[in-house]
Design a protein around this motif. Sequence first.
Motif, PDB file in Angstrom:
ATOM      1  N   SER A 129       0.830  -1.200   0.000  1.00  0.00           N
ATOM      2  CA  SER A 129       0.000   0.000   0.000  1.00  0.00           C
ATOM      3  C   SER A 129       0.865   1.252   0.000  1.00  0.00           C
ATOM      4  CB  SER A 129      -0.919  -0.011   1.227  1.00  0.00           C
ATOM      5  OG  SER A 129      -1.769  -1.139   1.192  1.00  0.00           O
ATOM      6  N   THR A 130       0.317   2.336  -0.525  1.00  0.00           N
ATOM      7  CA  THR A 130       1.062   3.583  -0.690  1.00  0.00           C
ATOM      8  C   THR A 130       1.214   4.313   0.638  1.00  0.00           C
ATOM      9  OG1 THR A 130       0.302   3.816  -2.968  1.00  0.00           O
ATOM     10  CG2 THR A 130       1.118   5.805  -1.877  1.00  0.00           C
ATOM     11  N   THR A 131       2.445   4.730   0.929  1.00  0.00           N
ATOM     12  CA  THR A 131       2.744   5.593   2.065  1.00  0.00           C
ATOM     13  C   THR A 131       3.172   6.953   1.530  1.00  0.00           C
ATOM     14  OG1 THR A 131       3.408   3.771   3.514  1.00  0.00           O
ATOM     15  CG2 THR A 131       4.275   5.953   4.050  1.00  0.00           C
ATOM     16  N   ILE A 132       2.553   8.012   2.001  1.00  0.00           N
ATOM     17  CA  ILE A 132       2.909   9.371   1.580  1.00  0.00           C
ATOM     18  C   ILE A 132       3.940   9.947   2.555  1.00  0.00           C
ATOM     19  CG2 ILE A 132       2.086  11.725   1.163  1.00  0.00           C
ATOM     20  CD1 ILE A 132       1.072   9.792  -0.917  1.00  0.00           C
ATOM     21  N   TRP A 133       5.044  10.437   2.006  1.00  0.00           N
ATOM     22  CA  TRP A 133       6.058  11.131   2.811  1.00  0.00           C
ATOM     23  C   TRP A 133       6.241  12.534   2.253  1.00  0.00           C
ATOM     24  CZ3 TRP A 133      11.228  12.706   1.335  1.00  0.00           C
ATOM     25  CH2 TRP A 133      11.935  13.297   2.382  1.00  0.00           C
ATOM     26  N   THR A 134       6.195  13.527   3.141  1.00  0.00           N
ATOM     27  CA  THR A 134       6.430  14.910   2.759  1.00  0.00           C
ATOM     28  C   THR A 134       7.725  15.387   3.396  1.00  0.00           C
ATOM     29  OG1 THR A 134       4.053  15.361   2.564  1.00  0.00           O
ATOM     30  CG2 THR A 134       5.513  17.262   2.791  1.00  0.00           C
ATOM     31  N   THR A 176       4.222  -3.240   2.848  1.00  0.00           N
ATOM     32  CA  THR A 176       3.842  -1.832   2.934  1.00  0.00           C
ATOM     33  C   THR A 176       4.849  -1.088   3.801  1.00  0.00           C
ATOM     34  OG1 THR A 176       1.491  -2.329   2.673  1.00  0.00           O
ATOM     35  CG2 THR A 176       2.055  -0.237   3.727  1.00  0.00           C
ATOM     36  N   PRO A 177       5.512  -0.044   3.282  1.00  0.00           N
ATOM     37  CA  PRO A 177       6.498   0.687   4.089  1.00  0.00           C
ATOM     38  C   PRO A 177       5.844   1.500   5.192  1.00  0.00           C
ATOM     39  CG  PRO A 177       6.200   1.752   1.958  1.00  0.00           C
ATOM     40  CD  PRO A 177       5.409   0.471   1.910  1.00  0.00           C
ATOM     41  N   THR A 178       6.563   1.658   6.283  1.00  0.00           N
ATOM     42  CA  THR A 178       6.122   2.428   7.445  1.00  0.00           C
ATOM     43  C   THR A 178       7.018   3.650   7.589  1.00  0.00           C
ATOM     44  OG1 THR A 178       5.360   0.430   8.561  1.00  0.00           O
ATOM     45  CG2 THR A 178       5.801   2.345   9.955  1.00  0.00           C
ATOM     46  N   TYR A 179       6.445   4.775   8.016  1.00  0.00           N
ATOM     47  CA  TYR A 179       7.232   5.989   8.219  1.00  0.00           C
ATOM     48  C   TYR A 179       7.206   6.384   9.686  1.00  0.00           C
ATOM     49  CZ  TYR A 179       8.744  10.855   8.077  1.00  0.00           C
ATOM     50  OH  TYR A 179       9.407  12.036   8.317  1.00  0.00           O
ATOM     51  N   THR A 182       9.109  10.641  14.069  1.00  0.00           N
ATOM     52  CA  THR A 182      10.066  11.024  15.099  1.00  0.00           C
ATOM     53  C   THR A 182      11.503  10.838  14.623  1.00  0.00           C
ATOM     54  OG1 THR A 182       8.492  10.394  16.823  1.00  0.00           O
ATOM     55  CG2 THR A 182      10.800  10.600  17.480  1.00  0.00           C
ATOM     56  N   ALA A 183      11.765   9.717  13.949  1.00  0.00           N
ATOM     57  CA  ALA A 183      13.116   9.423  13.461  1.00  0.00           C
ATOM     58  C   ALA A 183      13.339   9.875  12.023  1.00  0.00           C
ATOM     59  CB  ALA A 183      13.380   7.927  13.572  1.00  0.00           C
ATOM     60  N   ASN A 184      12.272  10.340  11.349  1.00  0.00           N
ATOM     61  CA  ASN A 184      12.330  10.659   9.914  1.00  0.00           C
ATOM     62  C   ASN A 184      12.949   9.500   9.146  1.00  0.00           C
ATOM     63  OD1 ASN A 184      11.906  12.207   7.576  1.00  0.00           O
ATOM     64  ND2 ASN A 184      13.974  13.072   7.674  1.00  0.00           N
ATOM     65  N   MET A 185      12.373   8.319   9.331  1.00  0.00           N
ATOM     66  CA  MET A 185      12.919   7.098   8.763  1.00  0.00           C
ATOM     67  C   MET A 185      11.805   6.237   8.175  1.00  0.00           C
ATOM     68  SD  MET A 185      16.087   5.798   8.643  1.00  0.00           S
ATOM     69  CE  MET A 185      16.875   6.453  10.129  1.00  0.00           C
ATOM     70  N   LEU A 186      12.058   5.705   6.970  1.00  0.00           N
ATOM     71  CA  LEU A 186      11.189   4.683   6.409  1.00  0.00           C
ATOM     72  C   LEU A 186      11.625   3.331   6.947  1.00  0.00           C
ATOM     73  CD1 LEU A 186      10.935   5.609   2.624  1.00  0.00           C
ATOM     74  CD2 LEU A 186       9.050   5.606   4.257  1.00  0.00           C
ATOM     75  N   ILE A 187      10.661   2.459   7.205  1.00  0.00           N
ATOM     76  CA  ILE A 187      10.946   1.125   7.697  1.00  0.00           C
ATOM     77  C   ILE A 187      10.371   0.115   6.711  1.00  0.00           C
ATOM     78  CG2 ILE A 187      10.797  -0.463   9.633  1.00  0.00           C
ATOM     79  CD1 ILE A 187      12.163   2.216  10.304  1.00  0.00           C
ATOM     80  N   GLU A 188      11.214  -0.798   6.273  1.00  0.00           N
ATOM     81  CA  GLU A 188      10.784  -1.871   5.382  1.00  0.00           C
ATOM     82  C   GLU A 188      11.158  -3.201   6.037  1.00  0.00           C
ATOM     83  OE1 GLU A 188       9.176  -3.172   1.525  1.00  0.00           O
ATOM     84  OE2 GLU A 188       9.090  -1.336   2.713  1.00  0.00           O
TER      85      GLU A 188
END
Length: 467
Positions: free
Chosen positions: A238-243, A290-293, A296-302
């Motif tokens: 699923s799509t994760t939006i990061w700004t 599905t990636p997680t954002y 707090t850490a400004n990190m993507l998690i896969e």
Amino acid sequence: MATSLISSQPVDASPGPSGYFTDTAWRSYSEFPGHNAVVALSKTAPTPLRTGVQWQTPEFDAVPLSRQPLGTQAFGGMVNAAVTMTQNLGNGVGVSAWGRDIYAASSAGYIYAVNALTGHMQWKFRTLNVDMSNPLVAHDTVYAGTGNVAFNFPALMTFAAGQPTVRGGGYGGVYALNAQTGQLRWFHPLSGEQMPTPALYRGTLYFANGNGYFYALSAATGKTQWKLLLGGFDSMSSTTIWTNPLTHQSYAILGTTEPNVLNAINLSTHRLAWTLTVPGITLTGMGDSTPTYSRTANMLIESESVRMESGSNGQTSNFGVYGINPQTGAVVWQDSLGRGSVPAAYRGAVSTSHNGIVYVSDTATSTLFAINAKTGTVLWHSAIPNVLSAGAGRGAPTYADGIIWIATAQNINAFNARTGDLLNSYHVGGRFGIVNPVIAGGTMYIDNSYDWIMAIPLKKIVPQLRL
């Protein structure tokens, strides 16, 4: 009927003062980029929702929760039979909460709205195919995808040869329904399946699907605004939006298979910003995860099942978790969590981020981990009890009231979020697929592979809990 145990321009509009929940919209898979599905109750919400309500609502093809998976012999054993039930009968992913209702999509080919207080079914809508996406809700509209996991023979041969292919047999597409009545607003047909959950962002639905394209659809009309050929198909990522917090530029991040990569798409230029390949990913890999954002850490998690090997005890796999710079796609840290039996079908797990900590299950060893999202340091790990087979804990955990709640096998498990100690394992029956608990007040809302939507009081699961 529920078994009750209690005596237009699209914007993220509020459901109004009569709604039970304060959230103005359910915008993405598990509602938030961090996937921690906790919903606040409104000031006018009925008191029972604060203390916890309990009901069980059967869907169209509901199977008794006490029954073992159907077709055990026909489908090659209990594990494969259970997977087949998830893919063809029950709920593959979790529910959504908005207004006064709980929304769910079922592999039996229905989208449902159920009253959050009573479990009364408000409406059901028959779709053209299997429904395995997390319904989105905004502007009094429900958005859900349809399409199955099948490959036709030519597609299977091209997949086996490592070439780009299309996943999904029969009809596929995205529905928009009236959230109050279930009446159809629009339908956008697509080649390939639409199991991944889109992200709703500024009036546009963003997603990839089984045909190798990434789409931007108008949420108001369903018309294509633009699309981008990725090549690889998206199975369930699923799509994760990061700004970007500095430039305010937004990106859609999701995985695809063949090639097996994580993609970041610039929503202004409509082009790929970066791609990331992780060596050794098994099966559909990135296209499922599905990636997680972590804000707090400004990190993507896969998190991925990687490096399958054959030994004297049969085939095994390892499980890897990766911290990724969302701006560049560079891997900042990686953890190898452990080797164990190969899970059936979906082999990865969806992680949850809360306050700089990532909670994720190693599906190879059925172990829950807490990891520092910034450094990758493992803070604790705890065995998941009452597992039926390899693959326990695929759905995202939920953090609420200092507890990690996770649905695995036939149970809801509760762990102390600080120490990892098991507080209780509450038996429900049936089987949980890639579902995440949704918590509002004193109630957990969840669905399962046996085609049930349920509300469970948190104090039923952890009697010593203080709300």
